[in-house]
Structure formats: C-alpha cells, structure tokens
Write a protein that holds these residues in place. Structure first.
Motif, short mmCIF file in Angstrom:
data_model
loop_
_atom_site.label_atom_id
_atom_site.label_comp_id
_atom_site.label_asym_id
_atom_site.label_seq_id
_atom_site.Cartn_x
_atom_site.Cartn_y
_atom_site.Cartn_z
N PRO A 80 34.10 32.10 -65.21
CA PRO A 80 33.50 33.43 -65.42
C PRO A 80 32.00 33.37 -65.73
CG PRO A 80 35.61 33.32 -66.53
CD PRO A 80 35.31 31.92 -66.05
N LYS A 81 31.57 32.37 -66.50
CA LYS A 81 30.14 32.24 -66.82
C LYS A 81 29.34 31.94 -65.56
CE LYS A 81 30.86 30.53 -71.54
NZ LYS A 81 30.67 29.38 -72.47
N LEU A 82 29.89 31.07 -64.71
CA LEU A 82 29.20 30.74 -63.46
C LEU A 82 29.10 31.96 -62.56
CD1 LEU A 82 29.54 27.58 -61.33
CD2 LEU A 82 29.94 29.76 -60.22
N VAL A 83 30.19 32.72 -62.44
CA VAL A 83 30.18 33.92 -61.61
C VAL A 83 29.18 34.94 -62.15
CG1 VAL A 83 31.57 35.88 -60.82
CG2 VAL A 83 32.55 33.58 -60.79
N HIS A 84 29.08 35.02 -63.49
CA HIS A 84 28.12 35.93 -64.12
C HIS A 84 26.69 35.55 -63.74
CE1 HIS A 84 25.60 37.33 -67.60
NE2 HIS A 84 26.21 38.45 -67.27
N ARG A 85 26.38 34.24 -63.79
CA ARG A 85 25.03 33.79 -63.43
C ARG A 85 24.74 34.06 -61.96
NH1 ARG A 85 26.53 29.29 -66.56
NH2 ARG A 85 26.83 28.01 -64.69
N VAL A 86 25.73 33.81 -61.10
CA VAL A 86 25.55 34.06 -59.67
C VAL A 86 25.33 35.56 -59.42
CG1 VAL A 86 26.74 34.05 -57.44
CG2 VAL A 86 26.82 32.03 -58.90
N THR A 87 26.09 36.39 -60.12
CA THR A 87 25.96 37.84 -59.96
C THR A 87 24.56 38.32 -60.35
OG1 THR A 87 28.32 38.12 -60.44
CG2 THR A 87 26.93 40.07 -60.62
N LYS A 88 24.02 37.76 -61.43
CA LYS A 88 22.66 38.13 -61.85
C LYS A 88 21.64 37.72 -60.78
CE LYS A 88 21.24 37.31 -66.03
NZ LYS A 88 20.97 36.60 -67.29
N THR A 89 21.81 36.52 -60.24
CA THR A 89 20.89 36.05 -59.19
C THR A 89 20.96 36.94 -57.96
OG1 THR A 89 21.12 33.77 -59.93
CG2 THR A 89 20.32 34.10 -57.70
N VAL A 90 22.17 37.24 -57.52
CA VAL A 90 22.35 38.06 -56.32
C VAL A 90 21.83 39.48 -56.56
CG1 VAL A 90 24.06 39.08 -54.77
CG2 VAL A 90 24.28 36.69 -55.47
N ALA A 91 22.05 40.01 -57.77
CA ALA A 91 21.57 41.36 -58.08
C ALA A 91 20.05 41.44 -57.97
CB ALA A 91 22.02 41.75 -59.49
N MET A 92 19.36 40.41 -58.44
CA MET A 92 17.90 40.40 -58.34
C MET A 92 17.46 40.38 -56.88
SD MET A 92 16.56 38.00 -61.49
CE MET A 92 17.62 36.59 -61.14
N VAL A 93 18.13 39.55 -56.07
CA VAL A 93 17.78 39.47 -54.65
C VAL A 93 18.04 40.81 -53.95
CG1 VAL A 93 18.35 38.37 -52.45
CG2 VAL A 93 18.20 36.99 -54.52
N MET A 94 19.18 41.44 -54.26
CA MET A 94 19.52 42.70 -53.61
C MET A 94 18.55 43.81 -54.00
SD MET A 94 22.03 42.06 -51.64
CE MET A 94 22.64 43.67 -51.21
N MET A 95 18.09 43.79 -55.26
CA MET A 95 17.10 44.78 -55.67
C MET A 95 15.81 44.62 -54.87
SD MET A 95 17.50 44.94 -59.81
CE MET A 95 15.97 45.83 -59.95
#
Length: 426
Positions: A266-281
């Motif tokens: 879950p921690k890894l998925v959380h970090r990946v989600t933050k990274t992807v969210a920044m890229v998508m923004m």
C-alpha cells in the motif's frame, strides 16, 4: 498582446517558485479571462488532455518499475553487470553504466534509475577507492539512458504532445540505439578516466558463481524481452505492454524473489499514485495551455520566425539543440515536452525532419537537462544518495557533458540511429 500575457504570466508564476503545473494552469486562466474566453472551454480542454487511453501506460510502467526497484531486481542486475565488466580497470564504474542500461529498460525513469542503482553502486564504488563525486557523476549520467530506452515514460508524453500522430511503439523502438549509443559514449569516457587516474579493477567472478548470478537475474531481464518482443511480434501493443509489465513485475517480485512484503505494497502504491497524479496534472494543464497557444497561432508564428533565421536543416537542428539544452536547465522534462513540442514540431516538419527522429533529439536534450543545475531532479537525487553537494558534482561534470553532447550530435545528424529499428515495424 494575448500571447505575451500567456507567456509572461507563466514565467512570472514559475519564477515566484510556483510548481510548473500550477503556473501553466493559472497562466491559462488569466489569459482566457483577458480574451473573454469561457472558462468552461478551458476546463473541457484540461479534462480532454487527461482523457486519453494511451496515458494508462504511464501509471502501469511507473508501478512496474517501482515494484522491481524495491524488490531486489536492481541489485541482481548490478551483480550481473559485475560478471561481465567488474574485472576491467575502472570496472565498477562500467558496471554502474551497464546496470543503468539494464534497469532503464525496466523503470523508464532516470530519477528511479539513479535512486535504485545509485543506492547500490555509489557506496560500493566509494569502498573500492573511487571518489564520491565521480561515483555520483557516473550514476546520474548513466541514468539518462532510461529517458531513451523503452519503456520511456517521456516517449509516451511526447506522443501525447504530438496529438497522437506519432505512435508510442515507434518511439519505444526508436529509443533503443540512441540509448545504447549514449551509454557507450559514457563508457568510453570512463575507460579514458580509468587509464588517467589508475582506477582499481575488481576480481574475476568464478564460473560457478557467475552462472548462479545469471540465473538469479534472468527473471528481471525477461521483462525487457517480454516488452520489446511482444511489441515487435505484434502480440500486444505498446499500451498493453504496460499492463503485461505490471503483472510480470508482481509475479517476479512477489513469487520468484519474495524480497518485498505484501504489507508494504500500500505504501508503494501510494507513492506511485502521487507521482502519477503530478504527471497527470502537468499533462492536463498543458493541454489547456497548448489550446490557447493554438488559438493565438503561436506554433505558426514560431515556424515563420525560425524559418526566417535559416532555411538550412542542419543549422536549424543545431540551433534547436542549443535552445533545448538551455531550456532543459530551467524546467522539468514533462512540461518542457508538452510546451515545446507543439511549437517546434511544425518547424521540424517544415525542414523535413521525421517526427520520431525529432522526438529522440528532444528527449536526449532534455535528459541532459535533468542533470544540469539549477533545476535537475536527477542531479538532486544523485547528490542526496552520494552525500555530496551540487557544487562539487557540477565542477567535475564537464567531461561527462562532452561525452553526452557527442552522443547528442550523432543522434541529431544521423537519423538512421533513431529510425532504422522503427522502420522494421512497417
């Protein structure tokens, strides 16, 4: 006047320290209000920019790379590289570059490459007599290969920036030889420095141990074969390869190596989600920004301006290289691709430059920018891992810049390096 407001507002917000995505978004809104454009139209363009099936590839490859990075694949690739190169003078530095080549084919990110390979190789190189600064420089320069070799996240972003007119599969294949050429140029520099400074050589790995290392690392290497082989054979598309890589990364890490715990997922998925969210923004706001540029005919004006400077393709490519190298030192890679592609690609097409070839030129230029101060995320990560200052690293980076710029010139002026492999797909 409207174009000046758009660009100046963006620059002002950015120099005030605002994140690039927000600077683009606010500049777009300010300019839309100035020209009395309905804000709903801007919001729809921002939404449309993120509503693209090809963008699914980014979170899938980011997740696959993160799982393999933390699941022991990076360490095994380093061990495998030691078998082939460790016994040469300066061998650990060569191992560093080769490990970055291999891991770049899994991560697609120079920052992830630096973090994974650097955490293993920088301390190892320092223990064997290399300086911290040299070890850090080798790590960050070698990691630029991940920008080019498939599956490069930035190739996907470039494809989106072209409006989907350039296929992701073609860009993936186009990056193979430029990435390997870039690595060879860094290797040549390392061999030269090894001879000049009498760098140490490591032990020769016994055959039995070498076979054990190779068998242990083969599961990670199969990811490269699956992705490239699947695309070239037509078994799946470049977009589908992200899902395949993700499933295989889970299998390899959780079932074969078993070094990563399910409770940490879950921690890894959380970090990946933050990274992807920044890229998508960034992608979404860049779509609105690009929409206004198109309305104001900025790409057409830029084309006319560049063509008025020179009508020689080779001179134009040289000028574009200088411009991209300078811009890459001040902005991160993804927003630069999204902003510069709509402006520069029409110029390149008018000059007869293939869009796939120009994509490789742009990625390599901006990749060098990732390790150039003042805004170099890969440089920052490398300095943090190597426990050295940015000033120390920058002073000794000049020979590496020479090697990297030589690779850039070859990629720029020999189109076949980028276009031969995609040509096999036609």
């Amino acid at each position: 006047m409207s174009a000046a407001i758009l660009l100046l507002t963006f620059l002002v917000f950015m120099f005030l320290g605002m994140p690039v995505a927000y600077a683009m978004g606010l500049a777009t809104l300010v300019t839309a209000l100035w020209i009395d454009m309905p804000l709903e139209a801007i919001m729809l363009k921002i939404s449309d920019g993120m509503d693209d099936f090809a963008l699914l590839t980014i979170p899938l490859f980011v997740l696959a790379g993160a799982i393999m990075s933390e699941g022991g694949v990076a360490r095994r690739l380093v061990d495998l590289a030691k078998v082939f190169l460790g016994f040469i003078r300066g061998g650990l530095a060569l191992v560093n570059v080769m490990a970055s080549t291999l891991f770049g084919c899994l991560s697609g990110s120079s920052v992830a490459d630096t973090a994974a390979i650097g955490s293993v190789m920088i301390p190892e190189m320092v223990r064997n007599g290399y300086s911290k600064v040299f070890a850090t420089n080798v790590t960050i320069c070698g990691s630029v290969q991940a920008i080019l070799v498939p599956p490069s996240h930035n190739s996907i972003i470039y494809s989106i920036a072209t409006g989907g007119s350039v296929s992701i599969a073609a860009l993936f294949m186009a990056g193979v030889f430029p990435g390997l050429l870039f690595g060879l140029c860094v290797v040549a520099l390392v061999l030269l420095r090894a001879r000049q400074h009498n760098f140490p050589a490591s032990r020769v790995v016994p055959l039995r141990e070498a076979l054990k290392i190779a068998v242990d690392a083969i599961w990670g290497l199969l990811t490269i074969v699956i992705i490239l082989g699947g695309i070239l054979s037509g078994a799946f598309t470049a977009i589908e390869s992200g899902a395949v890589a993700c499933v295989y990364a889970f299998f390899c890490t959780m079932v074969i190596y078993r070094e990563y715990k399910w409770r940490d997922l879950p921690k890894l998925v959380h970090r990946v989600t933050k990274t992807v969210a920044m890229v998508m923004m960034v992608i979404g706001f860049a779509a609105g920004f690009g929409y206004l540029m198109a309305i104001m005919q900025l790409p057409a004006m830029a084309t006319q301006f560049f063509l008025s400077v020179t009508d020689n393709k080779y001179v134009m490519l040289f000028l574009v290289n200088i411009l991209l190298l300078l811009l890459g030192t001040f902005m991160d890679m993804a927003p630069m691709i999204l902003i510069c592609t709509p402006i520069m690609l029409p110029v390149m097409k008018a000059m007869g430059v293939d869009p796939v070839h120009f994509g490789m030129i742009m990625l390599l230029n901006l990749g060098i920018g990732l390790i150039t101060p003042p805004v170099g995320p890969t440089l920052f990560v490398g300095c943090a891992i190597g426990k050295v200052t940015m000033e120390q690293v920058s002073k000794e980076l000049w020979p590496f810049y020479g090697a990297m710029c030589f690779a850039l010139l070859l990629v720029t002026y020999i189109p076949a390096i980028s276009l031969w492999l995609p040509g096999l797909m036609k």
